[in-house]
Design a protein around this motif. Structure first.
Motif, PDB file in Angstrom:
ATOM      1  N   ASP A 301       0.809  -1.221   0.000  1.00  0.00           N
ATOM      2  CA  ASP A 301       0.000   0.000   0.000  1.00  0.00           C
ATOM      3  C   ASP A 301       0.844   1.273   0.000  1.00  0.00           C
ATOM      4  N   ARG A 302       1.908   1.294   0.792  1.00  0.00           N
ATOM      5  CA  ARG A 302       2.678   2.526   1.002  1.00  0.00           C
ATOM      6  C   ARG A 302       3.865   2.683   0.067  1.00  0.00           C
ATOM      7  N   PHE A 303       4.422   1.563  -0.412  1.00  0.00           N
ATOM      8  CA  PHE A 303       5.687   1.653  -1.124  1.00  0.00           C
ATOM      9  C   PHE A 303       5.644   1.077  -2.534  1.00  0.00           C
ATOM     10  N   GLY A 304       4.458   0.795  -3.055  1.00  0.00           N
ATOM     11  CA  GLY A 304       4.363   0.400  -4.453  1.00  0.00           C
ATOM     12  C   GLY A 304       4.785   1.561  -5.346  1.00  0.00           C
ATOM     13  N   TRP A 305       5.437   1.268  -6.456  1.00  0.00           N
ATOM     14  CA  TRP A 305       5.982   2.346  -7.296  1.00  0.00           C
ATOM     15  C   TRP A 305       4.949   3.355  -7.797  1.00  0.00           C
ATOM     16  N   PRO A 306       3.725   2.954  -8.149  1.00  0.00           N
ATOM     17  CA  PRO A 306       2.761   3.973  -8.613  1.00  0.00           C
ATOM     18  C   PRO A 306       2.548   5.084  -7.591  1.00  0.00           C
ATOM     19  N   VAL A 308       4.700   6.033  -5.250  1.00  0.00           N
ATOM     20  CA  VAL A 308       5.940   6.820  -5.163  1.00  0.00           C
ATOM     21  C   VAL A 308       6.009   7.823  -6.310  1.00  0.00           C
ATOM     22  N   VAL A 309       5.651   7.384  -7.501  1.00  0.00           N
ATOM     23  CA  VAL A 309       5.692   8.263  -8.673  1.00  0.00           C
ATOM     24  C   VAL A 309       4.720   9.428  -8.508  1.00  0.00           C
ATOM     25  N   ARG A 310       3.559   9.172  -7.929  1.00  0.00           N
ATOM     26  CA  ARG A 310       2.600  10.269  -7.711  1.00  0.00           C
ATOM     27  C   ARG A 310       3.189  11.347  -6.807  1.00  0.00           C
ATOM     28  N   GLN A 311       3.982  10.947  -5.826  1.00  0.00           N
ATOM     29  CA  GLN A 311       4.630  11.930  -4.954  1.00  0.00           C
ATOM     30  C   GLN A 311       5.671  12.747  -5.720  1.00  0.00           C
ATOM     31  N   LEU A 312       6.342  12.113  -6.675  1.00  0.00           N
ATOM     32  CA  LEU A 312       7.312  12.845  -7.496  1.00  0.00           C
ATOM     33  C   LEU A 312       6.632  13.870  -8.380  1.00  0.00           C
ATOM     34  N   TYR A 313       5.455  13.523  -8.919  1.00  0.00           N
ATOM     35  CA  TYR A 313       4.739  14.453  -9.779  1.00  0.00           C
ATOM     36  C   TYR A 313       4.391  15.746  -9.050  1.00  0.00           C
ATOM     37  N   VAL A 314       4.093  15.638  -7.764  1.00  0.00           N
ATOM     38  CA  VAL A 314       3.786  16.833  -6.967  1.00  0.00           C
ATOM     39  C   VAL A 314       4.989  17.770  -6.969  1.00  0.00           C
TER      40      VAL A 314
END
Length: 319
Positions: A301-306, A308-314
Motif C-alpha cells: 500500500d505505502r511503497f508500491g511504485w505507482p 511513489v511516482v505520484r509523490q514525485l509528480y507533486v
C-alpha cells in the motif's frame, strides 16, 4: 520506470556497461554520459537525477545555469562520500578522483530540489549541502505475487547488501557461539571481509541472483540481519516485508519511515540471537503470521511504485 508516464528515461548504466575499460576510459565514459544527459535534458523542463553521487560532473550546472532547466536529485550516499578516497591508488588517480568528486559536490549543492529516501537522512543532506528544499519520498518496490506460506523448519537467516553494512557486526554474529544451529545466506555482501568460524553454516551466493532466485532465498528465511552504518535506500527492508521476513537492524531509528511490527532494533549479537530465537520459536503462531501479513500489506500500500511516482509528480509540478 514504466510507472512514469510522459517522461524521457535515460539509463546511463547501459553505456559501455561491460566494465572492461581503464581509469582513463572510465573518465571518458562519464564525460560522454554527461554530454548525452545535457542533450537529453534540453527536451524537458525538469531533469531528475536518480543517483547523482559519483555520476554527475557538469551537466546539472550546464542545464540549470545556461538553459534554465530545473534540477531534481535523489540522494543515496552519505555526504561523507565526497571526502572518502581509496587508500591504495596512484597519485594520478587520487588527484583525478578529488577533482571529479569536487565537481560532483558543487553540482549537488546547486540542485533546485533534493529528495531523501528517509526523514533522518533529509536533515543530514540539508545541512551538508546547504539546501532549502528537501522532500522525503520513500523507496519503492515492485509488488510481486503472494509468496507461499512460510513453513519454518530450521533457523535460516539472510544477510543482504553491501553499502553501509556494518561488517564488524556481521562477523561478531557469525563468530558467536550461538551461531551454531543457524544457517546464514549471504547475498550481495562484501564477501572478502566476512569471517565465519568452522562449523557455522554460511551459504555464500556470489553469483548475481535473478529475481526468482533471490525470492527463493527470502522465502526460505524468517529473519533478515541488516546491520547499518547509514540508511538511505531501504529496498532490502521492503523486499523482506513482501516476502514475510522479519528485519533485525542496528539502526531502526534511521529507518523510521519504513518501520513495521516486523522490524526490530538489536544492538549486539546476543540481542540478535535473543530476538531471533523467539521469532523462530513462535513462527507457527497466529501473532507472528499476522504481523508478517500486515508488513506485506504495508509494503504494497505505502511503497508500491505507482504511489511513489505520484509523490514525485507533486514536486515536478511545483517546480
Amino acid at each position: 520506470m514504466k510507472f512514469v508516464q510522459g517522461c524521457r528515461v535515460f539509463d546511463y548504466t547501459s553505456i559501455f556497461s561491460d566494465g572492461n575499460y581503464s581509469f582513463a576510459g572510465a573518465v571518458v565514459r562519464r564525460l560522454l554520459i554527461e554530454l548525452m544527459t545535457v542533450l537529453k535534458g534540453l527536451r524537458v523542463d525538469v531533469v531528475h537525477y536518480i543517483y547523482p553521487e559519483g555520476t554527475v560532473f557538469i551537466s546539472p550546472l550546464v542545464l540549470k545555469h545556461i538553459f534554465g532547466k530545473k534540477v531534481v536529485m535523489t540522494f543515496h550516499l552519505s555526504p561523507k562520500w565526497y571526502s572518502t578516497y581509496p587508500a591504495r591508488e596512484s597519485l594520478l588517480k587520487k588527484c583525478a578522483r578529488r577533482f571529479f568528486q569536487g565537481l560532483a559536490y558543487r553540482c549537488v549543492k546547486t540542485c533546485d530540489h533534493a529528495i531523501s529516501l528517509t526523514t533522518d537522512a533529509a536533515a543530514v543532506y540539508a545541512k551538508a549541502y546547504g539546501l532549502r528544499g528537501v522532500s522525503v519520498v520513500p523507496h519503492g518496490i515492485v509488488v510481486g505475487p503472494q509468496p507461499p506460506p512460510k513453513l519454518v523448519v530450521d533457523k535460516q537467516v539472510c544477510i543482504v547488501g553491501r553499502n553501509y553494512r556494518d561488517i564488524d557486526f556481521i562477523n561478531a554474529v557469525l563468530g558467536n557461539e550461538r551461531a551454531h544451529g543457524y544457517t546464514f545466506h549471504l547475498v550481495g555482501v562484501d564477501f572478502d571481509r566476512i569471517y565465519a568460524p568452522a562449523g557455522v553454516a554460511v551459504h555464500v551466493h556470489r553469483e548475481r541472483l535473478s529475481h526468482a532466485q533471490y525470492a527463493e532465498v527470502l522465502d526460505r528465511c524468517l529473519v533478515m540481519l541488516l546491520p547499518l552504518t547509514f540508511a538511505t535506500a531501504n529496498n532490502a527492508i521492503l523486499e523482506a516485508y513482501l516476502h514475510k521476513v522479519f528485519v533485525l537492524t542496528t539502526r531502526a531509528g534511521m529507518n523510521e519511515d519504513y518501520l513495521s511490527d516486523t522490524l526490530y532494533e538489536v544492538q549486539d549479537p546476543q540481542a540478535f540471537f535473543d530476538r531471533a530465537d523467539k521469532l523462530f520459536a513462535g513462527a507457527a503462531g497466529v501473532e507472528i503470521q499476522e504481523a508478517l501479513m500486515q508488513a506485506r500489506k504495508s509494503a504494497t500500500d505505502r511503497f508500491g511504485w505507482p504511489g511513489v511516482v505520484r509523490q514525485l509528480y507533486v514536486i515536478y509540478d511545483r517546480l
